[in-house]
Write an enzyme that holds these catalytic residues in place. Sequence first.
Site, mmCIF file in Angstrom:
data_model
loop_
_atom_site.group_PDB
_atom_site.id
_atom_site.type_symbol
_atom_site.label_atom_id
_atom_site.label_comp_id
_atom_site.label_asym_id
_atom_site.label_seq_id
_atom_site.Cartn_x
_atom_site.Cartn_y
_atom_site.Cartn_z
ATOM 1 N N LYS A 94 0.237 27.596 -13.646
ATOM 2 C CA LYS A 94 1.310 25.922 -13.644
ATOM 3 C C LYS A 94 2.901 26.275 -14.341
ATOM 4 C CE LYS A 94 0.561 21.328 -12.508
ATOM 5 N NZ LYS A 94 0.057 21.728 -10.665
ATOM 6 N N GLY A 194 -3.279 2.717 -7.125
ATOM 7 C CA GLY A 194 -2.389 4.071 -6.536
ATOM 8 C C GLY A 194 -2.165 4.195 -5.215
ATOM 9 N N GLY A 196 0.942 6.058 -3.428
ATOM 10 C CA GLY A 196 1.443 6.753 -3.238
ATOM 11 C C GLY A 196 1.159 8.024 -1.595
ATOM 12 N N ASN A 197 2.137 9.167 -2.697
ATOM 13 C CA ASN A 197 1.589 10.120 -1.056
ATOM 14 C C ASN A 197 0.297 9.839 -0.592
ATOM 15 O OD1 ASN A 197 4.691 10.433 -0.804
ATOM 16 N ND2 ASN A 197 3.875 11.548 -2.598
ATOM 17 N N VAL A 198 -0.908 10.353 -1.652
ATOM 18 C CA VAL A 198 -2.017 10.530 -1.467
ATOM 19 C C VAL A 198 -2.896 8.893 -1.299
ATOM 20 C CG1 VAL A 198 -4.309 11.590 -2.322
ATOM 21 C CG2 VAL A 198 -2.116 12.319 -2.917
HETATM 22 P P1 NAD Z 1 2.458 9.346 -5.739
HETATM 23 O O1 NAD Z 1 3.671 9.607 -6.930
HETATM 24 O O2 NAD Z 1 3.220 9.639 -4.834
HETATM 25 O O3 NAD Z 1 1.503 8.622 -6.350
HETATM 26 C C1 NAD Z 1 1.216 8.057 -7.513
HETATM 27 C C2 NAD Z 1 1.449 6.785 -7.086
HETATM 28 O O4 NAD Z 1 0.359 5.848 -8.416
HETATM 29 C C3 NAD Z 1 2.552 5.752 -7.590
HETATM 30 O O5 NAD Z 1 3.116 4.465 -5.870
HETATM 31 C C4 NAD Z 1 3.471 5.249 -8.221
HETATM 32 O O6 NAD Z 1 3.290 4.011 -8.696
HETATM 33 C C5 NAD Z 1 1.155 4.267 -8.886
HETATM 34 N N1 NAD Z 1 0.629 4.280 -10.039
HETATM 35 C C6 NAD Z 1 0.880 4.670 -11.287
HETATM 36 N N2 NAD Z 1 0.919 4.629 -12.638
HETATM 37 C C7 NAD Z 1 -0.098 3.574 -11.587
HETATM 38 C C8 NAD Z 1 -1.219 2.156 -12.529
HETATM 39 N N3 NAD Z 1 -0.836 2.433 -13.891
HETATM 40 N N4 NAD Z 1 -1.796 2.179 -11.505
HETATM 41 C C9 NAD Z 1 -1.551 1.624 -10.110
HETATM 42 N N5 NAD Z 1 -1.193 2.474 -10.111
HETATM 43 C C10 NAD Z 1 0.273 3.568 -10.993
HETATM 44 O O7 NAD Z 1 1.649 10.291 -6.467
HETATM 45 P P2 NAD Z 1 0.893 11.456 -5.282
HETATM 46 O O8 NAD Z 1 1.369 12.729 -4.643
HETATM 47 O O9 NAD Z 1 -0.193 10.440 -4.166
HETATM 48 O O10 NAD Z 1 -0.525 12.083 -6.620
HETATM 49 C C11 NAD Z 1 -0.616 11.036 -6.517
HETATM 50 C C12 NAD Z 1 -2.512 11.566 -8.030
HETATM 51 O O11 NAD Z 1 -3.462 12.784 -7.216
HETATM 52 C C13 NAD Z 1 -1.523 12.340 -9.021
HETATM 53 O O12 NAD Z 1 -2.192 12.242 -10.061
HETATM 54 C C14 NAD Z 1 -1.213 13.702 -8.678
HETATM 55 O O13 NAD Z 1 -1.514 14.772 -9.971
HETATM 56 C C15 NAD Z 1 -2.969 14.221 -8.159
HETATM 57 N N6 NAD Z 1 -2.879 14.969 -6.424
HETATM 58 C C16 NAD Z 1 -1.835 15.156 -6.435
HETATM 59 C C17 NAD Z 1 -2.021 16.172 -5.312
HETATM 60 C C18 NAD Z 1 -0.769 15.918 -4.021
HETATM 61 O O14 NAD Z 1 -0.923 16.921 -2.680
HETATM 62 N N7 NAD Z 1 0.463 15.263 -4.510
HETATM 63 C C19 NAD Z 1 -2.800 16.965 -5.129
HETATM 64 C C20 NAD Z 1 -3.509 17.087 -5.854
HETATM 65 C C21 NAD Z 1 -3.848 16.171 -7.061
#
Ligand code: NAD
Length: 366
Positions: A94, A194, A196-198
Amino acid sequence: MTIDVVQTKELHKVDPVFGQLSFDNHEQIVFCNDKDTGLKAIIGIHNTVLGPALGGTRMWNYNSEWDAVNDVMRLSRGMTFKSAITGLNLGGGKAVIIGDAKTQKTPELMLKFGEFVHSLSGRYITAEDVGMTTADMDLVRTVTPYVTGISEDKGGAGNPSPITAYGVFMGMKAAAKFKFGTDVLEGKVVYVEGIGNVGEALVEHLTNEGAKVVISDINQNRLEEVSKRFSADIYRGNDLHSEQMDIYAPCALGATVNDISISKLRAQVIAGAANNQLENELRHGQMLQEKGIAYAPDFLINAGGIINVYAELENYGRQEIIRKTENIYNTTLEIFNKADISDLTTHQSALAIAQSRIEARKSENK
Ligand code: NAD
């Protein structure tokens, strides 16, 4: 993307160089400094037994250099086990760039970072993480081939989030099969923390299957949008963990599974995308086990993203990406069953499988 920086109190006590390297036996940590562009980056190479260390680059305005070192090492270690348990021939690595991605990220800085990555001759392969975009990876690609997560029109595998969500959905189904005797999620109450994207893509799978989805996020606009799109209920309370639910899906920050939340949790299954969900891997894994809550290890069920970028290196297509991601179901079930007949938590059981794969390869290589 979200971030969680664990306190570094413990690390202050150890020697700054090899004391750090010995954190779960990192092979190499590279400090990259460039005065002209202002680049300050750290590349953590945890383990390369199974293959080159692959893991994304995070750009974050860390409070201290210790926080940055700590973050890169926790994340690179996690990548080793994620790839190992998923059956990929990749090691764990990383990188972090210290700085504010919104104001301090310049093309020159990214190119310089790419040169540092190149200087490692493929021992480390980068990708995007918090604060990075596909366009940044495209730029890095102009100075090194050791980069993945590039855009589809440049031959990359594109946005990993939908695949990550699909893997989480598969892992959740396996956890449900273990806990409820059926993997059908119709009628189950699932809280997605949460969106977001996932999280959003996960909500789509869940609503398609007829689960009763409740969403929570700190971003109100997102909540309204996603709720409208999938007819999901918005959580308007302030103590989500104590709500009556079948499944809790942490998809925002890490460390939400801790002393406080576990004492309140009424969910029977935890399965979500966030990295490092257990504040303390051992202690909180055990507490969940004692409470009879089935925890699907995060690094196993959120591996869809790495499966997606691995396709760029191995030249496999969409079908194989889906097949490998669907296999998360089998591995998760295997881990639940293994943990059930041993003293191990599911997290420990998953780590043990990952470690044994690494040990076996080490022996073969001798
Ligand atoms: P993202 O930033 O698109 O979404 C995160 C969401 O969480 C946001 O909408 C944000 O407003 C919300 N959030 C933040 N703090 C919060 C809280 N206290 N309570 C409720 N909601 C809150 O991130 P993502 O890409 O969707 O990833 C989500 C998680 O999955 C992260 O921890 C990331 O490390 C992990 N992850 C993502 C991927 C990927 O392919 N994107 C792969 C493996 C792991």
